[in-house]
Write a protein that holds these residues in place. Structure first.
Motif, short mmCIF file in Angstrom:
data_model
loop_
_atom_site.label_atom_id
_atom_site.label_comp_id
_atom_site.label_asym_id
_atom_site.label_seq_id
_atom_site.Cartn_x
_atom_site.Cartn_y
_atom_site.Cartn_z
N THR A 29 7.45 16.04 -6.24
CA THR A 29 8.73 15.80 -5.57
C THR A 29 8.78 14.40 -4.96
OG1 THR A 29 7.78 16.86 -3.58
CG2 THR A 29 9.13 18.23 -5.03
N THR A 30 7.60 13.80 -4.73
CA THR A 30 7.53 12.43 -4.19
C THR A 30 6.43 11.67 -4.90
OG1 THR A 30 8.16 13.26 -2.00
CG2 THR A 30 7.27 11.03 -2.10
N ALA A 31 6.72 10.44 -5.30
CA ALA A 31 5.72 9.61 -5.97
C ALA A 31 5.24 8.52 -5.02
CB ALA A 31 6.31 8.97 -7.22
N SER A 32 3.99 8.10 -5.20
CA SER A 32 3.47 6.99 -4.39
C SER A 32 3.76 5.69 -5.10
CB SER A 32 1.97 7.16 -4.18
OG SER A 32 1.27 6.88 -5.37
N THR A 33 3.30 4.59 -4.51
CA THR A 33 3.50 3.27 -5.12
C THR A 33 2.70 3.11 -6.41
OG1 THR A 33 1.75 2.43 -3.68
CG2 THR A 33 4.01 2.14 -2.94
N ALA A 34 1.68 3.95 -6.60
CA ALA A 34 0.86 3.86 -7.82
C ALA A 34 0.77 5.25 -8.43
CB ALA A 34 -0.52 3.33 -7.47
N THR A 226 -0.75 -6.18 4.80
CA THR A 226 -1.48 -5.61 3.66
C THR A 226 -1.58 -4.10 3.83
OG1 THR A 226 -2.76 -7.62 3.32
CG2 THR A 226 -3.67 -5.59 2.40
N VAL A 227 -1.26 -3.38 2.76
CA VAL A 227 -1.30 -1.91 2.79
C VAL A 227 -2.48 -1.42 1.95
CG1 VAL A 227 -0.10 0.22 2.18
CG2 VAL A 227 1.18 -1.70 3.15
N MET A 228 -3.28 -0.56 2.56
CA MET A 228 -4.39 0.09 1.86
C MET A 228 -4.04 1.57 1.75
SD MET A 228 -7.54 -1.69 3.98
CE MET A 228 -6.94 -0.98 5.53
N THR A 229 -3.90 2.07 0.52
CA THR A 229 -3.57 3.47 0.32
C THR A 229 -4.83 4.24 -0.07
OG1 THR A 229 -3.01 3.16 -2.02
CG2 THR A 229 -1.24 2.92 -0.42
N GLY A 230 -4.91 5.49 0.38
CA GLY A 230 -6.09 6.28 0.05
C GLY A 230 -6.07 7.62 0.77
N SER A 256 0.42 0.15 11.32
CA SER A 256 1.27 1.32 11.09
C SER A 256 0.64 2.23 10.05
CB SER A 256 2.68 0.90 10.65
OG SER A 256 2.60 0.20 9.41
N LEU A 257 1.13 3.46 10.00
CA LEU A 257 0.65 4.46 9.04
C LEU A 257 1.85 5.09 8.34
CD1 LEU A 257 -1.92 6.38 11.31
CD2 LEU A 257 -2.50 4.73 9.54
N GLN A 258 1.69 5.39 7.05
CA GLN A 258 2.72 6.11 6.31
C GLN A 258 2.09 7.21 5.47
OE1 GLN A 258 5.53 3.99 3.92
NE2 GLN A 258 6.52 2.99 5.66
N MET A 259 2.80 8.33 5.36
CA MET A 259 2.38 9.42 4.48
C MET A 259 3.51 9.70 3.50
SD MET A 259 1.33 13.37 5.40
CE MET A 259 0.02 12.86 6.50
N PHE A 260 3.32 9.26 2.26
CA PHE A 260 4.37 9.36 1.25
C PHE A 260 5.71 8.88 1.79
CE2 PHE A 260 1.20 12.26 -0.53
CZ PHE A 260 1.14 11.76 -1.83
N ILE A 273 -2.60 8.72 2.88
CA ILE A 273 -1.82 7.81 3.72
C ILE A 273 -1.91 6.38 3.22
CG2 ILE A 273 -2.02 9.20 5.82
CD1 ILE A 273 -4.26 7.21 6.72
N GLY A 274 -1.04 5.55 3.79
CA GLY A 274 -1.12 4.11 3.65
C GLY A 274 -1.37 3.50 5.02
N ILE A 275 -2.35 2.63 5.11
CA ILE A 275 -2.68 1.95 6.37
C ILE A 275 -2.27 0.49 6.25
CG2 ILE A 275 -4.55 1.21 7.91
CD1 ILE A 275 -6.11 3.66 7.15
N CYS A 276 -1.44 0.04 7.18
CA CYS A 276 -0.98 -1.35 7.15
C CYS A 276 -1.76 -2.18 8.17
CB CYS A 276 0.52 -1.42 7.45
SG CYS A 276 1.18 -3.10 7.36
N ILE A 277 -2.33 -3.28 7.72
CA ILE A 277 -3.03 -4.21 8.60
C ILE A 277 -2.46 -5.61 8.34
CG2 ILE A 277 -5.16 -2.86 8.71
CD1 ILE A 277 -6.35 -4.68 6.58
#
Length: 562
Positions: A29-34, A226-230, A256-260, A273-277
């Motif tokens: 229902t939701t896709a990530s950036t990769a 920079t966003v690190m997803t994992g 910041s943090l993002q989840m989908f 999640i994605g972690i932004c630094i």
């Protein structure tokens, strides 16, 4: 948002071209950036070459409502490559999953990489669903019979594995089309979704443990950083926390943090999640680890618990080199095997290593006969087996991490399993001079036996032995060890005797009368230079046997009685 969602990571594994990406796309229902082969090289080659992530949000199944406080069930789908040459990526992706979907092309059945994916699943998770895909390619009149036949075949294949109760669901994820081109609606997804809900569980999470995060993609976002997803492997992370990227020895604050694509303030173990630094070059990190500062060191060698993978047909010998996969990283290492033969404290399942115990050296890794009747008998199996790994270059590793050993240089076109063994890290050794600083602490022994003969008896309580040692041997290492005489007596090595390797042996209970008379007679014969009238043969010499243990990593240490 994360507090209202229970997240399960579902790995989608299978042979290349079995339809894994089509299935992930149909379910999501939701896709990530990769995800869904957005990588340009994937589109050129027509196959998945990297991990893809997407999610499916479902109502919380009834059997979990009383077990957790979350309102929704989120399935994070980890789409793994299927090509044999990308096994490193598959191993890395599989180590973050809670549940596995094994995708099988119903027209082809189990293939070599399907079997390898099954092996990876066995050591990374406890639950699996088999999906028979591409059912639309079966002749319509025979479709039901062929699906039933393949279902029975898969059940038989899984009968002796941890997945013996795995359900088998048939689907057509992309009927009538190729990857990325769908000509009609998917078939069987409702059954698969219901099966996923039924099999969902509340996984064990270690939220209070140090923060550990497996990064699978890293990229820059203009104006943000920079966003690190994992995936969070353990612990928790909050906005404004300080985290470390140990591969480049850099610490950064979480912006910041993002989840989908949904902003969150906190994420815990299991969350995708994605972690932004800020102020970090994404080219410095493609895949790897982010953690609590100081938690993940680079180690030069390691001691691991180890189990052989029964499908691996090659030899697993000490001093051999294997590819070692730890998370997304794979390095070469030399192996040395050893084992614990008995454990009075019943700590065989402990995730720790005790340097004070004695361990037996092994020429090769053994396989438990309780799982394979053609192997070594259960009576001969040690309580637990270990391996010393000596890496060709330092590798990042965290406590108790999963380790998989493989022979990845094997021809991918041969019908053979390349995955050889698996285990968990018990002791990571950072010191590059470990061979002189750490290894001597290891009480790993080889069982040895030396034999000789009695040269003569000094008296009834003392004999001289010869032919056991060379003249340059440090006999002091053997002083105090017990020997056995072929006539039944036991003695203790007291000291060296002369310069030729002879030893003085004390017989605490004294020699038997017959033994003493025999030795006395032999001594008298030696004193006579010539006896032409005596033609009777000399009596057999009395033999001495010494059984002992030698510590292989500390040859200067005194020998131990076997």
């Amino acid at each position: 948002m994360s507090s209202s969602v229970l997240n399960l990571n579902v790995g989608i594994l299978g042979h290349v071209d079995s339809g894994k990406t089509s299935l992930a796309k149909a379910l999501s229902t939701t896709a990530s950036t990769a995800s869904f082969d957005k990588n340009p090289e994937s589109q050129v080659r027509g196959i998945t070459i990297d991990l893809g992530f997407s999610s499916l949000l479902l109502d919380m199944p009834q059997h979990l409502k009383n077990l957790c406080s979350e309102e929704k069930l989120q399935l994070t789908l980890v789409d793994c490559p299927g090509h044999a040459s990308l096994i490193r990526t598959i191993i890395g992706g599989a180590q973050i999953i809670d549940l596995m979907i094994l995708v099988v092309d119903v027209t082809k059945g189990m293939q070599t990489q399907t079997a390898e994916c099954l092996v990876i699943g066995e050591v990374t998770c406890q639950k699996m669903i088999v999906v028979l895909n591409k059912t639309d390619l079966l002749p319509e009149g025979k479709r039901t019979a062929l699906i039933d036949k393949m279902t029975k075949r898969m059940k038989l294949t899984l009968a002796n594995s941890v997945f013996k109760d795995a359900p088998v669901v048939s689907v057509a994820a992309n009927p009538g089309g190729s990857e990325g081109v769908q000509s009609s609606l998917p078939v069987g997804l409702q059954d698969l979704t219901e099966t996923l809900q039924k099999f969902a569980f509340v996984p064990e999470r270690h939220i209070l443990s140090p923060f550990l995060f497996a990064v699978d993609h890293c990229f820059g976002v203009r104006g943000q950083g920079t966003v690190m997803t994992g995936t969070v492997l353990q612990g928790a992370v909050n906005v404004n926390d300080t985290v470390e990227i140990p591969s480049v020895h850099v610490t950064k604050k979480v912006k910041s943090l993002q989840m989908f694509r949904r902003p969150v303030e906190r994420a815990v173990q299991g969350d995708r999640i994605g972690i932004c630094i800020s102020q970090f070059d994404p080219n410095q990190l493609e895949r790897g680890i982010v953690c609590m500062p100081g938690y993940v060191p680079a180690i030069s060698s390691a001691i691991i618990s180890v189990q052989k993978i029964k499908y691996f047909k090659g030899s697993l010998s000490t001093k051999a080199k294997f590819h070692i996969s730890i998370g997304h990283e794979t390095v070469m290492a030399k192996l040395s095997f050893f084992s614990l033969l008995q454990d009075s404290r019943n700590t065989a399942n402990d995730n720790s290593f005790d340097f004070d115990k004695e361990y037996k050296f092994q020429e090769e890794l053994l396989f438990d006969s309780q799982k394979d009747d053609t192997s070594i008998t259960a009576k001969e199996m040690p309580v637990k087996q270990f391996a010393l790994l000596e890496f060709e270059k330092p590798v990042l590793a965290f406590p108790n991490c999963l380790i998989i050993g493989s022979k990845l240089d094997t021809d991918i076109h041969t019908n053979t399993c390349r995955l050889a063994f698996w285990g968990h890290l018990l002791e990571g050794i950072e010191d590059k001079s470990y061979s002189s600083t750490v290894l001597p602490r290891l009480k790993i022994y080889k069982e040895k036996c030396k034999s000789g003969i009695i040269d003569r008896a000094s008296n009834q309580y003392e004999v001289i032995g010869k032919n056991m040692f060379k003249k340059e041997t440090n006999i002091q290492l053997f002083v105090g060890l017990q020997v056995e005489l072929s006539t039944g007596e036991t003695g203790i090595i007291e000291s060296s005797f002369g310069q030729s390797g002879k030893v003085k042996i004390r017989i605490p209970d004294g020699l038997n009368e017959s033994t003493y008379e025999l030795l006395s007679g032999m001594t008298k014969r030696k004193g006579k230079q010539t006896q032409p009238q005596n033609t009777s043969p000399d009596p057999e010499p009395i033999k001495i046997a010494l059984h002992f243990k030698r510590y292989i990593y500390d040859p200067k240490k005194k020998m131990v009685q076997s």
